[in-house]
Design a protein around this motif. Structure first.
Motif, short mmCIF file in Angstrom:
data_model
loop_
_atom_site.label_atom_id
_atom_site.label_comp_id
_atom_site.label_asym_id
_atom_site.label_seq_id
_atom_site.Cartn_x
_atom_site.Cartn_y
_atom_site.Cartn_z
N ILE A 187 0.84 -1.19 0.00
CA ILE A 187 0.00 0.00 0.00
C ILE A 187 0.88 1.24 0.00
CG2 ILE A 187 -0.20 -0.18 2.53
CD1 ILE A 187 -2.92 1.24 2.27
N LYS A 188 0.53 2.21 -0.83
CA LYS A 188 1.29 3.45 -0.89
C LYS A 188 0.83 4.36 0.23
CE LYS A 188 3.07 6.87 -4.12
NZ LYS A 188 3.10 7.34 -5.53
N VAL A 189 1.78 4.82 1.07
CA VAL A 189 1.44 5.60 2.25
C VAL A 189 1.97 7.02 2.21
CG1 VAL A 189 1.23 3.57 3.72
CG2 VAL A 189 3.46 4.69 3.49
N SER A 190 2.87 7.34 1.27
CA SER A 190 3.40 8.70 1.17
C SER A 190 4.00 8.92 -0.20
CB SER A 190 4.46 8.94 2.25
OG SER A 190 5.69 8.34 1.90
N GLN A 191 4.41 10.15 -0.46
CA GLN A 191 5.08 10.49 -1.72
C GLN A 191 6.59 10.46 -1.59
OE1 GLN A 191 3.66 10.95 -4.75
NE2 GLN A 191 1.77 10.30 -3.72
N GLU A 192 7.09 9.79 -0.56
CA GLU A 192 8.52 9.62 -0.39
C GLU A 192 8.99 8.36 -1.14
OE1 GLU A 192 10.26 11.98 1.11
OE2 GLU A 192 8.36 13.02 1.45
N SER A 193 10.29 8.24 -1.36
CA SER A 193 10.81 7.09 -2.08
C SER A 193 10.67 5.79 -1.30
CB SER A 193 12.28 7.32 -2.46
OG SER A 193 13.07 7.49 -1.31
N ASP A 194 10.47 5.87 0.03
CA ASP A 194 10.23 4.67 0.82
C ASP A 194 8.77 4.59 1.26
OD1 ASP A 194 10.17 6.74 2.62
OD2 ASP A 194 11.52 5.81 4.08
N GLY A 195 7.89 5.18 0.47
CA GLY A 195 6.50 5.35 0.86
C GLY A 195 5.58 4.18 0.56
N TRP A 196 6.10 2.96 0.55
CA TRP A 196 5.28 1.76 0.37
C TRP A 196 5.41 0.87 1.59
CZ3 TRP A 196 1.91 0.88 -3.62
CH2 TRP A 196 2.05 1.67 -4.77
N ASP A 197 4.28 0.48 2.21
CA ASP A 197 4.27 -0.49 3.29
C ASP A 197 3.67 -1.80 2.79
OD1 ASP A 197 5.27 1.40 4.99
OD2 ASP A 197 3.37 1.82 6.00
N ALA A 198 3.99 -2.89 3.49
CA ALA A 198 3.35 -4.17 3.19
C ALA A 198 1.88 -4.10 3.60
CB ALA A 198 4.06 -5.29 3.92
N TRP A 199 1.05 -4.95 2.98
CA TRP A 199 -0.39 -4.91 3.21
C TRP A 199 -0.93 -6.33 3.34
CZ3 TRP A 199 -4.28 -5.74 -1.00
CH2 TRP A 199 -5.59 -5.55 -0.55
N VAL A 200 -1.77 -6.54 4.39
CA VAL A 200 -2.47 -7.80 4.58
C VAL A 200 -3.93 -7.50 4.89
CG1 VAL A 200 -2.73 -9.88 5.98
CG2 VAL A 200 -0.45 -9.05 5.42
N PHE A 201 -4.81 -8.15 4.17
CA PHE A 201 -6.25 -8.02 4.37
C PHE A 201 -6.80 -9.40 4.67
CE2 PHE A 201 -10.40 -8.80 2.52
CZ PHE A 201 -11.18 -7.74 2.94
N ALA A 202 -7.76 -9.49 5.61
CA ALA A 202 -8.36 -10.79 5.94
C ALA A 202 -9.87 -10.66 6.04
CB ALA A 202 -7.80 -11.31 7.26
N ALA A 203 -10.57 -11.67 5.53
CA ALA A 203 -12.02 -11.78 5.67
C ALA A 203 -12.34 -13.22 6.05
CB ALA A 203 -12.73 -11.41 4.37
N ASP A 204 -13.47 -13.43 6.73
CA ASP A 204 -13.87 -14.80 6.98
C ASP A 204 -14.44 -15.40 5.70
OD1 ASP A 204 -16.62 -14.11 6.74
OD2 ASP A 204 -16.84 -13.84 8.91
N LEU A 205 -14.75 -16.68 5.72
CA LEU A 205 -15.14 -17.35 4.48
C LEU A 205 -16.55 -16.98 4.03
CD1 LEU A 205 -13.51 -20.86 4.97
CD2 LEU A 205 -12.59 -18.82 3.87
N ASN A 206 -17.27 -16.23 4.85
CA ASN A 206 -18.56 -15.68 4.43
C ASN A 206 -18.42 -14.27 3.85
OD1 ASN A 206 -20.22 -17.92 5.17
ND2 ASN A 206 -19.97 -17.31 7.32
N GLY A 207 -17.19 -13.77 3.77
CA GLY A 207 -16.95 -12.47 3.16
C GLY A 207 -16.93 -11.30 4.12
N ASN A 208 -17.01 -11.54 5.44
CA ASN A 208 -16.99 -10.46 6.42
C ASN A 208 -15.55 -10.06 6.73
OD1 ASN A 208 -19.91 -10.58 6.93
ND2 ASN A 208 -19.45 -12.56 7.85
#
Length: 453
Positions: free
Chosen positions: A313-334
């Protein structure tokens, strides 16, 4: 056959440096076995009859990425190759999965250019335990109307998932429509159990990089990908990267209203539409997940604990402005959580494996820099593995082998094995955007049998 020319977009080179890991994050050094695979990237490694099956790729300059150059290798218990398969000329091998019987299913595609359009051929392959192979072409469900011609920006558009001896194939066909089918393999032949629509035809754009030979993190062709996985009951989950037309066409085709969840004022159409199909191919739901135009999806994993996206995920306009990203949902989509993880400089995750107790084992790369106004990624970066909790906090780092200084290392696959050791795979000696395009793959096994995550 030469790949079609890709349109280009502006990008610049960014110099790199390295920062230390944030304080108070313990490092975990454990016994290890490491295997180098020359001139390859190791995309995944699966247990197979006392040995392993790997899917590897030879990196190519960007103008050739429309046709991935991959191969399957059968390896013994020490990761020495004992067999190999490469696609025929004109075909591109895309994916492979292992079945409990020891048989292997794979898929190849072929592009045939025609006046004003193209044809996409998709071929399923089944390798027996004895090494023989059965091949058959599969076809798609017909469109009600013939859409307008489209540009084949990437052939990397098929995913396979094994469920017992059956195999699910998820294909983005020539008009960018996405369909899934479940196939058995009986009496020496594939037999289709069902075939279902996932997404209707849609425009998909692509772009390239001026002055750069390599597209780190698939920045230009990510919309062509599909992601798929299956739960233990046989429910299939398909993630399709989306933009405005994808969501609009989905709603029109299925008579739904995912567009109500978007934010057109911010050009936010969500990261992907996730569709769940029952074991008999019926649509259970479609959900718009990962809202934010700053997130980049790179993988999806489904386990008993839920559905997980990984990327950056892009978090700033700096050259190191990318962080790792993890998203989780249950198997019903919540939605369960949606976390950014800042470790050091630029971060991203290629893959994730849930651990007992709720933590995640995530792998990717850190210590890279990117042009804030373009696509260029620095040559130097580090393969990384972290235990992360559900709040997105790094609990500990697992030290992985690294390639030569000044080149890129990336961990791209992780699997917790039955003996609680962990297998990592990925690339060493890989290019940045403007470096020479070559790499070596690696496979690393870490023994966690006495460790407590």
């Amino acid at each position: 056959m030469k790949a079609p020319f890709l349109p280009i977009a502006f990008a610049l080179f960014v110099m790199s440096c390295q920062e230390d890991l944030e304080p108070n994050v313990p490092e975990l050094h454990v016994p290890e076995t490491t295997k180098t695979i020359k001139d390859q990237v190791v995309l995944k490694v699966l247990p197979h009859s006392g040995g392993w099956v790997s899917l590897t790729e030879t990196l190519q300059p960007q103008y050739l990425i429309t046709q991935p150059k991959r191969e399957i290798s059968w390896m013994d218990g020490s990761f020495s190759e004992v067999g190999n398969y490469k696609a025929y000329d004109g075909w591109s091998l895309l994916d492979a999965v292992v079945h409990p019987s020891g048989q292997v299913s794979a898929v190849s595609v072929k592009l045939e250019i025609k006046t004003g359009n193209f044809e996409l051929k998709v071929k399923m392959l089944r390798f027996s335990s004895a090494g023989s192979v059965t091949e058959t072409e599969i076809t798609q469900l017909p469109n009600a109307t013939e859409p307008m011609p489209v540009f084949p920006g990437s052939l990397d558009r098929v995913k396979l998932v094994a469920h017992g001896e059956d195999v699910y194939a998820v294909v983005r066909w020539r008009y960018n429509e996405v369909q899934a089918q479940r196939m058995a393999f009986e009496d020496g032949a594939f037999k289709t159990k069902w075939q279902s629509w996932v997404e209707p035809p849609s425009y998909v754009g692509t772009f390239g990089i001026i002055g750069g030979g390599y597209d780190n993190f698939h920045q230009g062709d990510r919309y062509f990908f599909v992601y798929a996985d299956v739960d233990k009951l046989g429910n299939l989950y398909v993630a399709v990267p989306c933009h405005e037309e994808t969501v609009y066409n989905h709603d029109d085709f299925f008579k739904e209203n995912l567009m109500a969840e978007t934010n057109p004022g911010e050009y936010d159409w969500g990261v992907a539409i996730v569709t769940r199909l029952s074991p008999d191919g019926k649509r259970v739901y479609s959900k718009l997940h990962g809202k934010s135009r700053h997130k980049r999806l790179l993988n999806m994993r489904v386990t008993d604990e839920g559905l997980f996206f990984t990327g950056r995920i892009k978090v700033s306009q700096e050259s190191d402005g990318w962080d790792a990203w993890v998203f989780a949902a249950d198997l019903n989509g919540n939605v369960l959580y949606d976390n950014k993880i800042d470790v050091r400089a630029g971060d991203m995750f290629w893959d994730v494996n849930p651990l007992p107790g709720g933590n995640l084992l995530a792998v990717g790369t850190t210590d890279y820099y990117q042009n804030p106004a373009g696509l260029s990624v620095s040559d130097a970066r580090r393969a990384a593995a972290f235990v992360v909790d559900v709040q997105g906090k790094v609990v500990k780092e697992i030290i992985l082998p690294q390639g030569p200084a000044g080149r890129g290392s990336e961990a791209m696959f992780v699997k917790v094995l039955s003996n609680k050791s962990v297998l990592f795979a990925g690339a060493h000696n890989a290019p940045g955007t403007h470096a020479s395009v070559y790499s070596d793959g690696f496979i690393a096994v870490r023994d966690f049998s006495l460790q407590n995550f």
